[in-house]
Design a protein around this motif. Structure first.
Motif, PDB file in Angstrom:
ATOM      1  N   ARG A 333      -2.777  -0.485  -4.537  1.00  0.00           N
ATOM      2  CA  ARG A 333      -1.875  -1.501  -4.006  1.00  0.00           C
ATOM      3  C   ARG A 333      -1.573  -2.550  -5.091  1.00  0.00           C
ATOM      4  NH1 ARG A 333      -4.579  -4.105  -0.040  1.00  0.00           N
ATOM      5  NH2 ARG A 333      -4.770  -2.182   1.150  1.00  0.00           N
ATOM      6  N   ALA A 334      -2.637  -2.968  -5.790  1.00  0.00           N
ATOM      7  CA  ALA A 334      -2.437  -3.971  -6.846  1.00  0.00           C
ATOM      8  C   ALA A 334      -1.453  -3.452  -7.885  1.00  0.00           C
ATOM      9  CB  ALA A 334      -3.771  -4.310  -7.493  1.00  0.00           C
ATOM     10  N   VAL A 337       2.112  -3.472  -6.587  1.00  0.00           N
ATOM     11  CA  VAL A 337       2.675  -4.828  -6.571  1.00  0.00           C
ATOM     12  C   VAL A 337       3.172  -5.186  -7.975  1.00  0.00           C
ATOM     13  CG1 VAL A 337       2.097  -7.271  -6.348  1.00  0.00           C
ATOM     14  CG2 VAL A 337       1.428  -5.675  -4.562  1.00  0.00           C
ATOM     15  N   GLY A 340       6.324  -3.394  -8.602  1.00  0.00           N
ATOM     16  CA  GLY A 340       7.403  -4.066  -7.868  1.00  0.00           C
ATOM     17  C   GLY A 340       7.885  -5.292  -8.624  1.00  0.00           C
ATOM     18  N   ALA A 341       6.924  -6.055  -9.161  1.00  0.00           N
ATOM     19  CA  ALA A 341       7.283  -7.275  -9.878  1.00  0.00           C
ATOM     20  C   ALA A 341       8.095  -6.949 -11.125  1.00  0.00           C
ATOM     21  CB  ALA A 341       6.012  -8.032 -10.264  1.00  0.00           C
ATOM     22  N   GLY A 495       5.111 -15.388  -6.305  1.00  0.00           N
ATOM     23  CA  GLY A 495       4.015 -14.424  -6.467  1.00  0.00           C
ATOM     24  C   GLY A 495       3.060 -14.851  -7.569  1.00  0.00           C
ATOM     25  N   ASN A 735      -3.687  -9.040 -12.768  1.00  0.00           N
ATOM     26  CA  ASN A 735      -2.567  -9.237 -11.834  1.00  0.00           C
ATOM     27  C   ASN A 735      -1.885 -10.569 -12.097  1.00  0.00           C
ATOM     28  OD1 ASN A 735      -3.303  -6.887 -10.633  1.00  0.00           O
ATOM     29  ND2 ASN A 735      -4.313  -7.837  -8.886  1.00  0.00           N
ATOM     30  N   VAL A 808       7.941 -10.292   1.665  1.00  0.00           N
ATOM     31  CA  VAL A 808       6.985  -9.429   0.954  1.00  0.00           C
ATOM     32  C   VAL A 808       5.567  -9.997   0.980  1.00  0.00           C
ATOM     33  CG1 VAL A 808       8.783  -8.533  -0.556  1.00  0.00           C
ATOM     34  CG2 VAL A 808       7.366 -10.441  -1.322  1.00  0.00           C
ATOM     35  N   SER A 809       5.351 -11.075   1.737  1.00  0.00           N
ATOM     36  CA  SER A 809       4.033 -11.719   1.704  1.00  0.00           C
ATOM     37  C   SER A 809       2.932 -10.774   2.182  1.00  0.00           C
ATOM     38  CB  SER A 809       4.044 -12.989   2.557  1.00  0.00           C
ATOM     39  OG  SER A 809       4.335 -12.667   3.888  1.00  0.00           O
ATOM     40  N   TRP A 811       2.503  -7.690   1.438  1.00  0.00           N
ATOM     41  CA  TRP A 811       1.988  -6.867   0.344  1.00  0.00           C
ATOM     42  C   TRP A 811       1.104  -7.649  -0.605  1.00  0.00           C
ATOM     43  CZ3 TRP A 811       7.618  -5.068  -0.431  1.00  0.00           C
ATOM     44  CH2 TRP A 811       7.936  -4.138   0.572  1.00  0.00           C
ATOM     45  N   ILE A 812       1.538  -8.868  -0.885  1.00  0.00           N
ATOM     46  CA  ILE A 812       0.788  -9.620  -1.880  1.00  0.00           C
ATOM     47  C   ILE A 812      -0.462 -10.232  -1.236  1.00  0.00           C
ATOM     48  CG2 ILE A 812       1.899 -11.878  -1.673  1.00  0.00           C
ATOM     49  CD1 ILE A 812       2.042 -11.803  -4.774  1.00  0.00           C
TER      50      ILE A 812
END
Lengths: 861, 119
Positions: A333-334, A337, A340-341, A495, A735, A808-809, A811-812
């Motif tokens: 997941r990390a 993310v 995605g960024a 983020g 991250n 998107v909160s 996911w983060i």
């Protein structure tokens, strides 16, 4: 027109294979020629020959024509890009950054999460654990009798078990401590690993009277045996037993990272069913599914629960694929993310290039209108802009891949040690394929808008009035793009803000001990040192600690079964004797064996009662508990003198309460913990803790002292406590720093975007400004006009960005520690930063507007 | 600023057979597409029959190279829907150069005895 024959209709279809322009130019002529030829060429042979030719035309000639058109487009695009070097350079550099960052991050995602595991039919490999919901224990070790029962009963799955540990090897050279396992002989055939040299284990090797054999990993073979083939058949001594090395196992052929393998011999009569000590791996047999295997394992666990209620009540099983075990979901997941960024950065870069191209299209309006007037098809103009876009994307992409080649080795050093499979991060074929598709998609993405906007031009207006050929449509697209950039940059800044705060909180979390100046190391004693109870302590460790403690610079030394952040955990369910908050239930409690000076060495505060006494005699059944454990068991009542029941060893009396300590992970709240004295319990492998200033040279001191006491003993895993803690925060740090980097890139690119749009507006409206100023508008009023324009532009993007961050909160959120994903202050701060950046970006063109000289601006009319 | 015409001509040689056929067909005057096709077929006794794709693909390229020109208005009396082509000055020079090249090739072949000498 003559009536259409079947042949003509067929030929019309064949003509469709030609490019549009070619058809426009010659289609009708070709049809006419076809018609006349087919009316002259009669007879089967002639007709056949004609159609063979026509077919060959569409297969060979038509693609040739397409290529020809493409070649022309490319040549035209390259020429026009070379005529605008500043534009081309800016676009290529922007894309290189975007594609480079994406390639680099994707190479990590690929290495860690996407690359298939290197084992035969890896998707059928599973891990099996025991679990006890009543005690809230999950992913727990398996007892050997349970493993044997599972293996004997399961039809859908093959199982192999192992116990991890470490051994001190003695051969011809100096003793060395290595991670080891005792493992089911069929493990290697189960995972599909064949030895590099020699043989793997066979079932006979696990027989009680069999010769003692061992396998080594090729890293150990190279480092300890010098890669010598004579290693196979040679003997190594572990403690008092001698093992013959029978084979070498390749580094990556099996999911287990041990260096030294011995066959697992299980004597079910001698093992206890409630002693959870083993790990289990399985392979779902062909013809069965994962779900079927899981179901069968669950029903076997139920049978065992019924047959052995004493030991198995409440214990079930838990299964996961080996992939999920090796690459945990949280890690994936990390990474996604991050991906995605970095995609957001690329989108912003695309928007920038699209904006540049729109500006260019506007300034080339006259050229385009002229070309349309002399008959260039609109479709061709659209394609030419798309070709320009693709060329920019490919050149930018190639530069981006260079950026990635250069940055991936840097990134690899920066990756946390505990990120699985990350050391194999490279820019490989799969990554290049990804980058290529990114380039093509981005090329089309940023060129489509300018292509359409450019060709839609108002033909007459543009020719008549080249200088002022403004297109409100183009301007609107550009403003929308700039707003989208602002939105994406806001999201990235939110983020980044959240992750940086989360990291700060993680690093400021109270540890419960003082990590600076602590060195930890591990060592083990051979079996024969444990024959007499207490002999390991009295006979060795007590002296060792005394000697170390008297060395210059040393403040305190201690022994523990596991130092904080040293990896691994030990826990057991305990019960209270007499009145307690948990009544008859059990409390899952972590435990450590510690020497009397442990708390002083770690600087863990004593809250109540006393520490263990330095001389062992009085500490047979005493216990020190953590504050959390005391509170969970007895609430606010004084725990000193109370008793608990733990395992088969019976009753213990609490003599002290100490502060809570984070032992496992910075983000986990301390679990209830109890401490037993090493004067009674000692493990074959223990951790030494040395607190001392820089004079200590702890690693060297420890090695020297141990060697002086017994040259056969090895010290290993020497680590600074601060390094261990840093490592535990490595993933959050990565991250936070990467997303912060991307956010800065995003903000800069978005600022360039706003600047571009406003600068263009100012240049377009210089005459209007001139008129306004001639009519008496003051310079501050003009400045304000354009600043407001810029702020409005940003405002839409800011609103969209805030909404996007909220969207998107989810996911983060899972990456955050002690910070809410919708933290209003962070969102406000990000909005503030972007607003200031937008204002600055607007200021430069706005100021230029005030420099407009009314006379010159009007004369241009 | 002189054009290196000879260089340009040499760069085009050897000419694709279809190009040479078309140039020869246009040697006597302007023609439309099908008429070129027919003329080539007649001259070669039906051995060379161009497909529409070959013909117009070649025409497109020859126009681009400046070997032929499209007539802006059709010849009087001709079908006005037709597009007519004629050989350009440059095209004529290229055709001559190609013919010279072939001639010297033929001479070499005779020299070496590969082809019988003219009696």
């Amino acid at each position: 027109m003559a009536r259409t024959t079947l042949g003509e209709r067929l030929y019309r279809i064949l003509l469709r294979f030609y490019p549009g322009e070619f058809r426009d130019d010659y289609g009708r002529e070709m049809l006419l020629a076809f018609r006349e030829r087919s009316s002259h060429d009669r007879g089967a042979g002639a007709v056949l020959r004609l159609w063979a030719q026509l077919l060959a035309d569409s297969i060979v000639r038509a693609p040739g024509e397409h290529l020809d058109v493409l070649r022309q487009d490319v040549r035209y695009a390259v020429r026009s890009l070379r005529r605008a070097p500043l534009f081309t350079l800016t676009a290529v550099a922007t894309l290189a950054l975007g594609v480079g960052a994406n390639t680099a991050i994707f190479s990590v995602v690929h290495a860690v999460a996407l690359r298939p595991l290197p084992y035969e039919a890896a998707d059928r490999l599973v891990r099996v654990w025991e679990r006890n919901e009543a005690l809230s224990i999950t992913g727990f070790a398996v007892s050997l009798p349970n493993f044997v029962s599972w293996r004997d009963r399961a039809q859908t799955i093959e199982l192999a078990g192992w116990r991890s540990g470490s051994v001190t090897l003695r051969s011809t050279s100096e003793p060395v401590r290595v991670p080891s396992v005792v493992i089911s002989p069929d493990y290697f055939s189960l995972v599909g690993a064949t030895p590099l040299a020699g043989r793997a284990f066979v079932a006979l090797d696990a027989e009680p009277n069999a010769e003692r054999v061992a396998l080594i990993r090729d890293s150990l073979w190279r480092s300890y045996f010098g890669g010598d083939h004579r290693a196979i058949g040679s003997t190594v001594t572990i403690g008092t037993t001698t093992h013959t090395v029978v084979g070498v196992i390749a580094e990556d052929s099996a999911p287990l990272a041990a260096e030294f393998y011995m066959p697992l011999r299980v004597d079910p009569a001698a093992e206890q069913r409630d002693n959870h000590i083993a790990s289990v791996i399985g392979r779902v047999k062909p013809g069965y599914t994962y779900a079927q295997a899981q179901q069968e394992m669950e029903s076997i666990a139920k049978q065992l629960e019924a047959e052995f209620p004493q030991s198995n009540k409440g214990w079930g099983i838990e299964m996961s694929t080996v992939y999920d075990w090796l690459v945990p979901e949280a890690t994936r997941r990390a990474l996604f993310v991050l991906l995605g960024a970095v995609c957001c950065v690329l989108l912003i870069a695309c928007a920038n290039v699209a904006n540049l191209m729109l500006a260019r299209a506007a300034s080339r309006k006259r050229e385009i209108a002229v070309r349309m007037a002399i008959g260039a098809a609109r479709r061709r103009l659209v394609r030419q802009v798309l070709t320009e876009g693709l060329i920019l994307a490919l050149v930018g992409g190639a530069a981006g891949i260079l950026v990635a080649y250069w940055s991936v080795p840097l990134l690899r050093q920066w990756l946390p040690d505990n990120l699985p499979r990350a050391d194999e991060t490279t820019v490989n074929g799969a990554v290049l394929l990804f980058s290529l598709s990114v380039c093509v998609v981005t090329g089309i993405a940023f060129a489509i808008l300018p292509a359409l906007a450019g060709s839609r031009g108002e033909l007459i207006g543009a020719i008549k009035d080249g200088t002022r050929g403004t297109s409100s449509g183009g301007t609107r697209s550009r403003q929308a793009l700039a707003a989208a950039q602002v939105a994406l940059a806001t999201m990235l800044l939110v983020g980044a803000g959240l992750l940086v705060q989360s990291l700060q909180r993680l690093q400021r979390v109270p540890l419960g001990f003082e990590p600076v100046n602590i060195t930890t190391a591990m060592m083990g004693l051979p079996q024969d040192r444990f024959k007499e109870p207490g002999s390991a302590w009295e006979g060795f460790y007590k002296q060792l600690l005394d000697r170390l403690g008297s060395a210059p610079g040393v403040d305190a030394v201690a022994l523990s079964s596991g130092a904080p952040f040293g990896g691994g955990n030990t826990g057991m369910p305990i019960k209270a004797v007499g009145e307690s908050n948990i009544r008859d239930a059990s409390l899952q409690t972590d435990w450590r064996m510690v020497s009397p000076d442990y708390f002083r060495a770690m600087r863990i505060p004593l809250l109540r009662g006393r520490y263990f006494a330095p001389s062992g005699g009085g500490e047979k059944d005493t216990l020190i508990v953590s504050a959390t454990m005391a509170r969970r068991m007895w609430g606010e009542a004084d725990p000193i003198g109370r008793q608990i029941l733990a395992g088969p060893n019976g009753k213990y009396t609490v003599v002290g309460v100490v502060g809570d300590v984070r032992n496992l992970d910075l983000s986990l709240t301390p679990a209830p913990t109890m401490y037993l004295s090493t004067t009674r319990f000692i493990w074959p492998t223990m951790t030494i803790i040395i607190r001392g200033d820089e004079r200590t040279q702890a690693a060297e001191l420890l090695r020297r002292t141990v060697r002086a006491m017994d040259p056969q003993l090895a010290v290993f895993n020497v680590r600074e406590m601060t390094d261990l803690i840093d490592q535990s925060a490595a993933q959050p740090r990565l991250n936070a720093s990467l997303i912060a980097l991307f956010a800065v890139m995003a903000a800069v690119l978005a600022a360039l975007g706003i600047y571009g749009v406003l600068a263009y507006l100012v240049s377009q409206r210089s005459q209007e400004i001139g008129i306004r100023m001639a009519l008496g508008a003051s310079r501050p009023a003009v400045l304000r006009l354009f600043l407001v324009r810029g702020v409005w532009l940003a405002a839409g993007g800011l609103v969209a960005g805030v909404l996007g961050s909220i969207a998107v909160s989810r996911w983060i959120g899972s990456l955050l520690f002690d910070v809410r994903a919708r933290d209003p202050w962070t969102i406000a701060a990000a909005v503030g930063v972007v607003a200031v950046v937008a204002l600055l970006a607007s200021y430069i063109p706005a100021r230029r507007a005030t420099k407009v000289d009314p006379l010159i601006a009007l004369r241009a009319e | 600023m002189t054009r290196d015409i000879d260089g340009e001509i040499q760069a085009l040689l050897p000419l694709a057979p279809a190009f040479l056929h078309i140039l020869i067909a246009l040697g006597e005057g302007e023609r439309h597409g099908y008429s070129i096709m027919q003329d080539v077929a007649e001259r070669t006794a039906g051995r060379v029959k161009m497909s529409p794709g070959t013909l117009y693909g070649s025409i497109k390229r020859m126009l681009a190279e400046g070997l032929i020109e499209e007539l802006t208005t059709g010849t009087a009396g001709a079908d006005e829907r037709r597009r007519f082509y004629r050989i350009s000055k440059f095209g004529r020079r290229v055709a001559v150069a190609e013919a010279d090249r072939l001639k010297s090739l033929l001479a070499q072949a005779r020299e070496s005895g590969l082809v019988p000498k003219r009696s």
